[in-house]
Design a protein around this motif. Structure first.
Motif, PDB file in Angstrom:
ATOM      1  N   LEU A 189       6.977  68.344 -36.156  1.00 13.12           N
ATOM      2  CA  LEU A 189       6.859  67.194 -35.258  1.00 13.12           C
ATOM      3  C   LEU A 189       6.207  67.571 -33.935  1.00 13.12           C
ATOM      4  O   LEU A 189       6.597  68.554 -33.304  1.00 13.12           O
ATOM      5  N   LEU A 190       5.212  66.789 -33.531  1.00  6.31           N
ATOM      6  CA  LEU A 190       4.683  66.835 -32.166  1.00  6.31           C
ATOM      7  C   LEU A 190       5.315  65.679 -31.416  1.00  6.31           C
ATOM      8  O   LEU A 190       5.169  64.513 -31.822  1.00  6.31           O
ATOM      9  N   ALA A 191       6.046  65.965 -30.349  1.00  3.61           N
ATOM     10  CA  ALA A 191       6.746  64.932 -29.588  1.00  3.61           C
ATOM     11  C   ALA A 191       6.425  65.105 -28.105  1.00  3.61           C
ATOM     12  O   ALA A 191       6.829  66.085 -27.482  1.00  3.61           O
ATOM     13  N   LEU A 192       5.687  64.149 -27.583  1.00  2.00           N
ATOM     14  CA  LEU A 192       5.279  64.156 -26.180  1.00  2.00           C
ATOM     15  C   LEU A 192       6.039  63.041 -25.482  1.00  2.00           C
ATOM     16  O   LEU A 192       5.979  61.880 -25.917  1.00  2.00           O
ATOM     17  N   PHE A 193       6.757  63.354 -24.421  1.00  4.37           N
ATOM     18  CA  PHE A 193       7.571  62.304 -23.824  1.00  4.37           C
ATOM     19  C   PHE A 193       7.582  62.387 -22.298  1.00  4.37           C
ATOM     20  O   PHE A 193       7.393  63.440 -21.699  1.00  4.37           O
ATOM     21  N   TRP A 194       7.763  61.210 -21.733  1.00  6.75           N
ATOM     22  CA  TRP A 194       7.748  61.034 -20.286  1.00  6.75           C
ATOM     23  C   TRP A 194       8.890  60.107 -19.886  1.00  6.75           C
ATOM     24  O   TRP A 194       9.209  59.157 -20.597  1.00  6.75           O
ATOM     25  N   ASN A 195       9.472  60.368 -18.733  1.00  6.76           N
ATOM     26  CA  ASN A 195      10.368  59.421 -18.087  1.00  6.76           C
ATOM     27  C   ASN A 195       9.596  58.774 -16.950  1.00  6.76           C
ATOM     28  O   ASN A 195       9.156  59.456 -16.013  1.00  6.76           O
ATOM     29  N   VAL A 196       9.402  57.466 -17.040  1.00  6.14           N
ATOM     30  CA  VAL A 196       8.613  56.738 -16.051  1.00  6.14           C
ATOM     31  C   VAL A 196       9.569  56.058 -15.088  1.00  6.14           C
ATOM     32  O   VAL A 196      10.308  55.142 -15.464  1.00  6.14           O
ATOM     33  N   LEU A 197       9.546  56.510 -13.851  1.00  5.39           N
ATOM     34  CA  LEU A 197      10.488  56.036 -12.839  1.00  5.39           C
ATOM     35  C   LEU A 197       9.896  54.898 -12.018  1.00  5.39           C
ATOM     36  O   LEU A 197       8.750  54.984 -11.561  1.00  5.39           O
ATOM     37  N   GLN A 198      10.661  53.835 -11.850  1.00  2.72           N
ATOM     38  CA  GLN A 198      10.314  52.789 -10.910  1.00  2.72           C
ATOM     39  C   GLN A 198      11.432  52.716  -9.885  1.00  2.72           C
ATOM     40  O   GLN A 198      12.473  52.104 -10.123  1.00  2.72           O
ATOM     41  N   PRO A 199      11.258  53.375  -8.718  1.00  4.54           N
ATOM     42  CA  PRO A 199      12.324  53.384  -7.722  1.00  4.54           C
ATOM     43  C   PRO A 199      12.436  52.027  -7.033  1.00  4.54           C
ATOM     44  O   PRO A 199      11.524  51.192  -7.138  1.00  4.54           O
ATOM     45  N   PRO A 200      13.521  51.780  -6.333  1.00  4.67           N
ATOM     46  CA  PRO A 200      13.619  50.549  -5.551  1.00  4.67           C
ATOM     47  C   PRO A 200      12.444  50.440  -4.576  1.00  4.67           C
ATOM     48  O   PRO A 200      11.941  51.443  -4.068  1.00  4.67           O
TER      49      PRO A 200
ATOM     50  N   SER B 170       2.284  50.412 -10.033  1.00  2.06           N
ATOM     51  CA  SER B 170       3.157  50.285 -11.197  1.00  2.06           C
ATOM     52  C   SER B 170       3.096  51.585 -11.978  1.00  2.06           C
ATOM     53  O   SER B 170       2.048  51.959 -12.517  1.00  2.06           O
ATOM     54  N   ALA B 171       4.216  52.292 -12.038  1.00  2.49           N
ATOM     55  CA  ALA B 171       4.224  53.585 -12.709  1.00  2.49           C
ATOM     56  C   ALA B 171       3.865  53.446 -14.181  1.00  2.49           C
ATOM     57  O   ALA B 171       3.161  54.292 -14.740  1.00  2.49           O
ATOM     58  N   LEU B 172       4.312  52.374 -14.826  1.00  3.21           N
ATOM     59  CA  LEU B 172       4.003  52.208 -16.251  1.00  3.21           C
ATOM     60  C   LEU B 172       2.516  51.993 -16.478  1.00  3.21           C
ATOM     61  O   LEU B 172       1.966  52.425 -17.492  1.00  3.21           O
ATOM     62  N   ASP B 173       1.830  51.325 -15.528  1.00  2.00           N
ATOM     63  CA  ASP B 173       0.382  51.157 -15.662  1.00  2.00           C
ATOM     64  C   ASP B 173      -0.316  52.511 -15.587  1.00  2.00           C
ATOM     65  O   ASP B 173      -1.241  52.795 -16.356  1.00  2.00           O
ATOM     66  N   VAL B 174       0.113  53.356 -14.638  1.00  2.00           N
ATOM     67  CA  VAL B 174      -0.483  54.684 -14.486  1.00  2.00           C
ATOM     68  C   VAL B 174      -0.216  55.533 -15.728  1.00  2.00           C
ATOM     69  O   VAL B 174      -1.118  56.163 -16.294  1.00  2.00           O
ATOM     70  N   TYR B 175       1.027  55.543 -16.160  1.00  2.00           N
ATOM     71  CA  TYR B 175       1.386  56.356 -17.318  1.00  2.00           C
ATOM     72  C   TYR B 175       0.767  55.829 -18.601  1.00  2.00           C
ATOM     73  O   TYR B 175       0.534  56.593 -19.548  1.00  2.00           O
ATOM     74  N   GLY B 176       0.490  54.517 -18.655  1.00  2.00           N
ATOM     75  CA  GLY B 176      -0.117  53.960 -19.849  1.00  2.00           C
ATOM     76  C   GLY B 176      -1.430  54.630 -20.204  1.00  2.00           C
ATOM     77  O   GLY B 176      -1.756  54.811 -21.389  1.00  2.00           O
ATOM     78  N   VAL B 177      -2.195  55.031 -19.183  1.00  2.51           N
ATOM     79  CA  VAL B 177      -3.443  55.757 -19.416  1.00  2.51           C
ATOM     80  C   VAL B 177      -3.145  57.094 -20.096  1.00  2.51           C
ATOM     81  O   VAL B 177      -3.837  57.509 -21.021  1.00  2.51           O
TER      82      VAL B 177
END
Length: 236
Positions: A104-115, A141-148
């Motif tokens: 398995l290749l598993a690439l993972f990220w925790n995407v933080l959206q602080p207050p 938006s962190a999810l927009d950045v990480y989406g790339v």
């Protein structure tokens, strides 16, 4: 983020063998170890590797794309919060070269959206103390950045191919969760994030002091919202 389950690919091995790419100080590796895996870390940052070793992780210093596996193979190759620093095609090809069939290749990220309040205060601090990190100088938006990053990782897996047979079609998974951080807990997290280990001690101290003041202004703690996103594929 909880460790991605890893299944053994051979009954002759008592514990799954995992390669942690960009292991840093060993945060992800320790979770895999706790779930019964033997973990080898590799990271380009010698300072982080030294910290990981002091905490019991076997780790080697190298860029992953040029790392010498010396014939070693693994049941899983994982990368927690680091694959965006790896060439997506060369990295996927390297991962496939050290994975056992079905691994398995598993690439993972925790995407933080602080207050919002903390995000605005933190952006102002990075502008002041760390002008060399322009990506930290505006609220986004962190999810927009990480989406790339997610799309590049998936495209790299699809493009890696080669004589080894490549990977199955990548699958993207998402898990939303929250955590409350105290001031001191958050100040322990910030230096583990990318780029901070290279900051001069005086700069890091000033940055952390300002972030601590911002958390204090919010009552000494805050709730962080996370999206844990994993891109996975199996070696063919």
């Amino acid at each position: 983020m909880a460790a991605v389950p890893v299944s053994r690919t051979s009954s002759t091995r008592a514990r799954p063998e995992v390669l942690d790419v960009g292991c840093g100080t060993g945060i992800s590796a320790r979770q895999f170890q706790a779930h019964g895996c033997d973990v080898l870390g590799v990271d380009v940052d010698s300072k982080m590797v030294e910290i990981a070793r002091r905490q019991g992780l076997t780790a080697e210093v190298s860029a992953f794309e040029t790392w010498d596996a010396r014939g070693r193979t693994f049941d899983a190759v994982v990368a927690g919060q680091t694959w965006h620093w790896v060439d997506p095609v060369a990295g996927a090809a390297k991962a496939r070269s050290v994975l056992r069939p079905g691994g398995l290749l598993a690439l993972f990220w925790n995407v933080l959206q602080p207050p919002e309040e903390l995000a605005e205060a933190t952006v102002a601090l990075y502008r002041r103390f760390v002008p060399e990190l322009p990506m930290m100088h505006k609220p986004v938006s962190a999810l927009d950045v990480y989406g790339v990053m997610f799309r590049k990782a998936e495209e790299g897996i699809r493009s890696s191919g080669g004589a080894s047979g490549g990977f199955s079609e990548p699958v993207r998974l998402r898990f939303d969760w929250e955590r409350t951080y105290t001031r001191d807990e958050w100040l322990d997290v910030v230096p583990t994030q990318g780029g901070h280990s290279r900051l001069p001690a005086s700069t890091l101290d000033a940055l952390l002091a300002g972030i601590g003041d911002a958390v204090d202004a919010m009552g000494g703690s805050f709730v962080a919202r996370y999206a844990a996103v994993a891109v996975t594929a199996s070696a063919l």
